[in-house]
Design an enzyme around this catalytic site. Structure first.
Site, PDB file in Angstrom:
ATOM      1  N   GLY A 132      45.144  45.079  39.455  1.00  0.00           N
ATOM      2  CA  GLY A 132      45.501  44.879  37.560  1.00  0.00           C
ATOM      3  C   GLY A 132      44.542  44.703  36.428  1.00  0.00           C
ATOM      4  O   GLY A 132      45.148  45.055  35.805  1.00  0.00           O
ATOM      5  N   GLN A 133      43.318  44.564  36.758  1.00  0.00           N
ATOM      6  CA  GLN A 133      42.467  45.070  35.555  1.00  0.00           C
ATOM      7  C   GLN A 133      42.979  45.702  35.214  1.00  0.00           C
ATOM      8  O   GLN A 133      42.897  47.432  35.399  1.00  0.00           O
ATOM      9  CB  GLN A 133      40.887  44.514  35.978  1.00  0.00           C
ATOM     10  CG  GLN A 133      40.038  44.584  34.689  1.00  0.00           C
ATOM     11  CD  GLN A 133      38.276  43.497  35.164  1.00  0.00           C
ATOM     12  OE1 GLN A 133      38.656  44.408  36.177  1.00  0.00           O
ATOM     13  NE2 GLN A 133      37.964  43.348  33.684  1.00  0.00           N
TER      14      GLN A 133
ATOM     15  N   ASP B  54      48.691  35.494  25.193  1.00  0.00           N
ATOM     16  CA  ASP B  54      48.790  37.656  25.899  1.00  0.00           C
ATOM     17  C   ASP B  54      49.286  37.726  25.149  1.00  0.00           C
ATOM     18  O   ASP B  54      50.960  37.059  25.311  1.00  0.00           O
ATOM     19  CB  ASP B  54      49.218  36.631  27.648  1.00  0.00           C
ATOM     20  CG  ASP B  54      49.142  38.724  28.191  1.00  0.00           C
ATOM     21  OD1 ASP B  54      48.336  38.675  28.983  1.00  0.00           O
ATOM     22  OD2 ASP B  54      49.300  39.262  27.541  1.00  0.00           O
TER      23      ASP B  54
ATOM     24  N   HIS C  38      38.704  38.201  31.715  1.00  0.00           N
ATOM     25  CA  HIS C  38      39.554  37.037  31.355  1.00  0.00           C
ATOM     26  C   HIS C  38      39.989  36.185  32.328  1.00  0.00           C
ATOM     27  O   HIS C  38      40.570  37.036  33.213  1.00  0.00           O
ATOM     28  CB  HIS C  38      40.522  37.616  30.047  1.00  0.00           C
ATOM     29  CG  HIS C  38      40.477  39.448  31.086  1.00  0.00           C
ATOM     30  ND1 HIS C  38      40.218  40.667  31.280  1.00  0.00           N
ATOM     31  CD2 HIS C  38      42.073  39.418  31.478  1.00  0.00           C
ATOM     32  CE1 HIS C  38      41.339  41.067  31.848  1.00  0.00           C
ATOM     33  NE2 HIS C  38      42.299  40.941  31.516  1.00  0.00           N
ATOM     34  N   LEU C  39      40.072  34.937  31.357  1.00  0.00           N
ATOM     35  CA  LEU C  39      40.991  34.097  32.503  1.00  0.00           C
ATOM     36  C   LEU C  39      42.624  34.046  32.117  1.00  0.00           C
ATOM     37  O   LEU C  39      42.714  33.418  31.099  1.00  0.00           O
ATOM     38  CB  LEU C  39      40.612  33.559  32.576  1.00  0.00           C
ATOM     39  CG  LEU C  39      40.963  31.985  34.192  1.00  0.00           C
ATOM     40  CD1 LEU C  39      40.418  32.979  35.411  1.00  0.00           C
ATOM     41  CD2 LEU C  39      40.712  30.691  33.868  1.00  0.00           C
ATOM     42  N   HIS C  40      43.610  34.774  33.062  1.00  0.00           N
ATOM     43  CA  HIS C  40      44.488  34.370  32.577  1.00  0.00           C
ATOM     44  C   HIS C  40      45.251  32.613  33.521  1.00  0.00           C
ATOM     45  O   HIS C  40      44.853  32.026  34.282  1.00  0.00           O
ATOM     46  CB  HIS C  40      45.325  35.178  33.598  1.00  0.00           C
ATOM     47  CG  HIS C  40      45.915  36.461  33.191  1.00  0.00           C
ATOM     48  ND1 HIS C  40      47.009  37.678  32.470  1.00  0.00           N
ATOM     49  CD2 HIS C  40      44.669  37.598  33.725  1.00  0.00           C
ATOM     50  CE1 HIS C  40      46.103  38.686  32.554  1.00  0.00           C
ATOM     51  NE2 HIS C  40      45.032  38.644  33.750  1.00  0.00           N
TER      52      HIS C  40
ATOM     53  N   ASN D 151      41.441  38.864  37.827  1.00  0.00           N
ATOM     54  CA  ASN D 151      42.221  40.791  38.319  1.00  0.00           C
ATOM     55  C   ASN D 151      40.550  40.804  37.647  1.00  0.00           C
ATOM     56  O   ASN D 151      40.044  41.710  37.080  1.00  0.00           O
ATOM     57  CB  ASN D 151      43.069  41.230  37.548  1.00  0.00           C
ATOM     58  CG  ASN D 151      44.468  40.300  38.032  1.00  0.00           C
ATOM     59  OD1 ASN D 151      44.626  39.670  39.227  1.00  0.00           O
ATOM     60  ND2 ASN D 151      45.443  40.696  36.417  1.00  0.00           N
TER      61      ASN D 151
END
Ligand code: 5GP
Ligand code: ZN
Length: 114
Positions: A93-94, A30, A100-102, A87
């Site tokens: 908060g997207q 990120d 996408h996976l944080h 998200n």
């Protein structure tokens, strides 16, 4: 999707620190890390949001989780632990509308999230 940021990262049009790539999944650091370890795992195929996911996406969604867990494990975070977050939608908060996976680790993570 020509105007999708993460499709452009997938296609090499925007640079990223890529940590894993295969036919189905891409992972990269990120750009604005919220923890000492913060990577994103995305499906190669554009899916805008988990809110749009279909039963046919079950395998790729599982692969995102397994890839995120493997990256965290290989970085030494099986213990003391890591968090995966996805998200979905503006209230969550997207900000980038490509699933996408944080994967977050390296500090104590509070709960509940903000
Ligand atoms: P969201 O808020 O949609 O759940 O997460 C989007 C994430 O993408 C954020 O954590 C943000 O820092 C990250 N991000 C946004 N633009 C870029 C970029 O150009 N490169 C990388 N590597 N990450 C990005
Ligand atoms: Zn995309």
């Amino acid at each position: 999707m020509a105007d999708c940021l993460f499709c452009r990262i997938r296609d090499g049009e925007i640079p990223a620190a890529i940590t894993h790539r295969d036919d189905d999944v891409l992972a990269f650091k990120d750009v604005n890390p919220r923890a000492p370890f913060h990577q994103l795992v995305i499906p190669a195929r554009h899916i805008a949001s988990l809110a749009d996911a279909q039963p046919a996406d079950a395998e790729i969604l599982g692969k995102l989780m397994l890839t995120g867990a493997r990256l965290a494990r290989e970085a030494g975070f099986a213990q003391p632990g890591f968090r995966v977050v996805m998200n979905a939608g503006p209230d969550a908060g997207q900000t980038v509308f490509h699933v996408h996976l944080h994967v977050l680790a390296g500090r104590t993570l509070s709960w509940p999230p903000g």
